[in-house]
Design a protein around this motif. Structure first.
Motif, PDB file in Angstrom:
ATOM      1  N   ALA A 190      11.959 -28.775   9.037  1.00 53.95           N
ATOM      2  CA  ALA A 190      12.451 -28.709   7.660  1.00 53.95           C
ATOM      3  C   ALA A 190      13.810 -28.017   7.592  1.00 53.95           C
ATOM      4  O   ALA A 190      14.697 -28.421   6.826  1.00 53.95           O
ATOM      5  N   LEU A 191      13.985 -26.968   8.379  1.00 51.17           N
ATOM      6  CA  LEU A 191      15.270 -26.269   8.397  1.00 51.17           C
ATOM      7  C   LEU A 191      16.366 -27.157   8.988  1.00 51.17           C
ATOM      8  O   LEU A 191      17.499 -27.188   8.479  1.00 51.17           O
ATOM      9  N   GLU A 192      16.029 -27.883  10.039  1.00 47.04           N
ATOM     10  CA  GLU A 192      17.012 -28.782  10.646  1.00 47.04           C
ATOM     11  C   GLU A 192      17.403 -29.890   9.669  1.00 47.04           C
ATOM     12  O   GLU A 192      18.582 -30.254   9.555  1.00 47.04           O
ATOM     13  N   ALA A 193      16.401 -30.384   8.923  1.00 46.41           N
ATOM     14  CA  ALA A 193      16.691 -31.425   7.934  1.00 46.41           C
ATOM     15  C   ALA A 193      17.600 -30.889   6.826  1.00 46.41           C
ATOM     16  O   ALA A 193      18.497 -31.597   6.349  1.00 46.41           O
ATOM     17  N   ALA A 194      17.385 -29.637   6.417  1.00 53.07           N
ATOM     18  CA  ALA A 194      18.225 -29.035   5.383  1.00 53.07           C
ATOM     19  C   ALA A 194      19.667 -28.925   5.860  1.00 53.07           C
ATOM     20  O   ALA A 194      20.616 -29.188   5.096  1.00 53.07           O
ATOM     21  N   VAL A 195      19.847 -28.541   7.114  1.00 55.69           N
ATOM     22  CA  VAL A 195      21.197 -28.437   7.673  1.00 55.69           C
ATOM     23  C   VAL A 195      21.861 -29.811   7.719  1.00 55.69           C
ATOM     24  O   VAL A 195      23.048 -29.968   7.377  1.00 55.69           O
ATOM     25  N   GLU A 196      21.101 -30.825   8.112  1.00 61.17           N
ATOM     26  CA  GLU A 196      21.650 -32.185   8.154  1.00 61.17           C
ATOM     27  C   GLU A 196      22.046 -32.670   6.765  1.00 61.17           C
ATOM     28  O   GLU A 196      22.945 -33.506   6.626  1.00 61.17           O
TER      29      GLU A 196
ATOM     30  N   LEU B  69      21.111 -21.946   9.398  1.00 60.87           N
ATOM     31  CA  LEU B  69      19.690 -22.063   9.101  1.00 60.87           C
ATOM     32  C   LEU B  69      18.920 -22.749  10.234  1.00 60.87           C
ATOM     33  O   LEU B  69      17.716 -22.548  10.389  1.00 60.87           O
ATOM     34  N   ALA B  70      19.603 -23.560  11.015  1.00 54.84           N
ATOM     35  CA  ALA B  70      18.937 -24.257  12.113  1.00 54.84           C
ATOM     36  C   ALA B  70      18.436 -23.296  13.178  1.00 54.84           C
ATOM     37  O   ALA B  70      17.504 -23.629  13.935  1.00 54.84           O
ATOM     38  N   ASP B  71      19.021 -22.109  13.248  1.00 53.41           N
ATOM     39  CA  ASP B  71      18.642 -21.140  14.275  1.00 53.41           C
ATOM     40  C   ASP B  71      17.720 -20.035  13.739  1.00 53.41           C
ATOM     41  O   ASP B  71      17.403 -19.089  14.452  1.00 53.41           O
ATOM     42  N   VAL B  72      17.306 -20.155  12.487  1.00 52.69           N
ATOM     43  CA  VAL B  72      16.484 -19.119  11.855  1.00 52.69           C
ATOM     44  C   VAL B  72      15.021 -19.286  12.251  1.00 52.69           C
ATOM     45  O   VAL B  72      14.520 -20.409  12.382  1.00 52.69           O
ATOM     46  N   ASP B  73      14.322 -18.175  12.443  1.00 53.23           N
ATOM     47  CA  ASP B  73      12.879 -18.198  12.661  1.00 53.23           C
ATOM     48  C   ASP B  73      12.214 -18.685  11.370  1.00 53.23           C
ATOM     49  O   ASP B  73      12.389 -18.071  10.312  1.00 53.23           O
ATOM     50  N   PRO B  74      11.449 -19.791  11.402  1.00 52.81           N
ATOM     51  CA  PRO B  74      10.833 -20.309  10.168  1.00 52.81           C
ATOM     52  C   PRO B  74       9.957 -19.293   9.442  1.00 52.81           C
ATOM     53  O   PRO B  74       9.787 -19.394   8.219  1.00 52.81           O
ATOM     54  N   ASP B  75       9.401 -18.323  10.166  1.00 54.77           N
ATOM     55  CA  ASP B  75       8.555 -17.313   9.518  1.00 54.77           C
ATOM     56  C   ASP B  75       9.355 -16.365   8.628  1.00 54.77           C
ATOM     57  O   ASP B  75       8.767 -15.628   7.828  1.00 54.77           O
TER      58      ASP B  75
ATOM     59  N   PRO C 139      14.275 -30.911  -2.201  1.00 49.97           N
ATOM     60  CA  PRO C 139      15.037 -30.470  -1.020  1.00 49.97           C
ATOM     61  C   PRO C 139      15.994 -31.522  -0.484  1.00 49.97           C
ATOM     62  O   PRO C 139      16.923 -31.203   0.264  1.00 49.97           O
ATOM     63  N   ASP C 140      15.812 -32.802  -0.864  1.00 47.82           N
ATOM     64  CA  ASP C 140      16.696 -33.866  -0.382  1.00 47.82           C
ATOM     65  C   ASP C 140      17.911 -34.065  -1.280  1.00 47.82           C
ATOM     66  O   ASP C 140      18.747 -34.945  -1.020  1.00 47.82           O
ATOM     67  N   ALA C 141      18.000 -33.259  -2.347  1.00 44.84           N
ATOM     68  CA  ALA C 141      19.131 -33.402  -3.265  1.00 44.84           C
ATOM     69  C   ALA C 141      20.443 -33.003  -2.585  1.00 44.84           C
ATOM     70  O   ALA C 141      20.460 -32.282  -1.588  1.00 44.84           O
TER      71      ALA C 141
END
Length: 271
Positions: free
Chosen positions: A148-154, A161-167, A210-212
């Motif tokens: 989900a974080l990778e998708a947000a960055v894309e 955010l791609a390198d953030v711990d999801p927790d 989130p896809d906006a």
């Protein structure tokens, strides 16, 4: 004829054993209920709760644990508690390897528990966070994973955010006024735990799902303020030191652990 008599006796014996087993199981659960009530009263005083919490002594049969005075694990739960500005806090604790004399557990006097390990958790729901935010309605708390974080960055979010711990992040989704109209806003927020306080700080804000499309920085900054809040969840049960904060099943969980607890110890005096 003999076979019929023997068969009848065997049937009565089996029925008798089944009845005896049922009685023993009933006595075991009854004794466990008495012990759970005693532990509940002790935990109410220890944690400082307004009412007795729910207590479950795990493991079967209970009697063998009681006779040894040692219990593998005990679960303690209390919900809908008021803590400061929070109205519906849930507290959960698990005690492991608990020593408690049978005479104290089933007696009417004070109960002392020696606990080898304990985990404590405070759960804060979306309704409480919504009240603190003030300008957001119908709030939802969603956990995120790496995908989900990778998708947000894309989709245009901050590349870090791609390198953030999801927790350490979550997604807050709620309705707030945008240009005079109630609009759904989605915010990826960082979850920070410092000095016992929960800090929620937006990292990416979108109007809609989130896809906006990403928002201009000025608009994003204005909406981010509405999803920024500091929460005081109170103390964890049993003086457990909070070490972890994450979003789980629609709530924020603050948890930690401790060892070598003595609960309900009699007061000592010094000469």
């Amino acid at each position: 004829m003999t076979a019929v008599v023997v068969g009848g006796r065997m049937k009565r014996l089996i029925v008798g054993l089944v009845v005896l087993a049922g009685v023993l199981v009933g006595l075991d659960f009854g004794a466990a209920a008495l012990a759970e009530s005693a532990v509940s009263r002790q935990m109410r005083e220890q944690i400082g709760l307004p009412d007795d919490p729910d207590v479950r002594i795990n493991g079967f049969p209970f009697v063998t644990q009681a006779l040894a005075g040692r219990y593998s694990s005990i679960d303690v739960t209390a919900d809908r508690l008021q803590v400061g500005d929070l109205q519906e806090v849930e507290i959960v604790a698990q005690l492991r390897d608990v020593d408690a004399p049978l005479s104290e557990v089933l007696g009417s006097g004070p109960t002392s528990l020696r606990v080898a390990e304990a985990d404590g958790t405070v759960r804060i729901g979306a309704d409480d966070i919504e009240r603190l935010l003030g300008s957001v309605d119908k709030l939802r708390i969603e956990s995120l994973d790496a995908d989900a974080l990778e998708a947000a960055v894309e989709d245009g979010a901050d590349p870090s955010l791609a390198d953030v711990d999801p927790d350490t992040v979550a997604r807050l989704v709620g309705t707030t006024a945008v240009l005079g109209e109630d609009t759904e806003v989605s915010a990826i927020v960082g979850l920070d735990l410092a000095e016992g306080l929960v800090r929620i700080v937006p990292r990416d804000v979108r109007i809609g799902g989130p896809d906006a499309a990403p928002l201009p920085e000025s608009v994003q900054s204005s909406l981010a303020d509405r999803f920024t809040v500091e929460v005081d969840p109170g103390s964890l049960p049993l003086q457990v030191t909070p070490t972890e904060l994450k979003a789980v099943d629609g709530v924020l969980e603050i948890s930690g652990s401790t060892t070598d607890l003595l609960l309900g110890a009699p007061a000592t005096t010094t000469g």
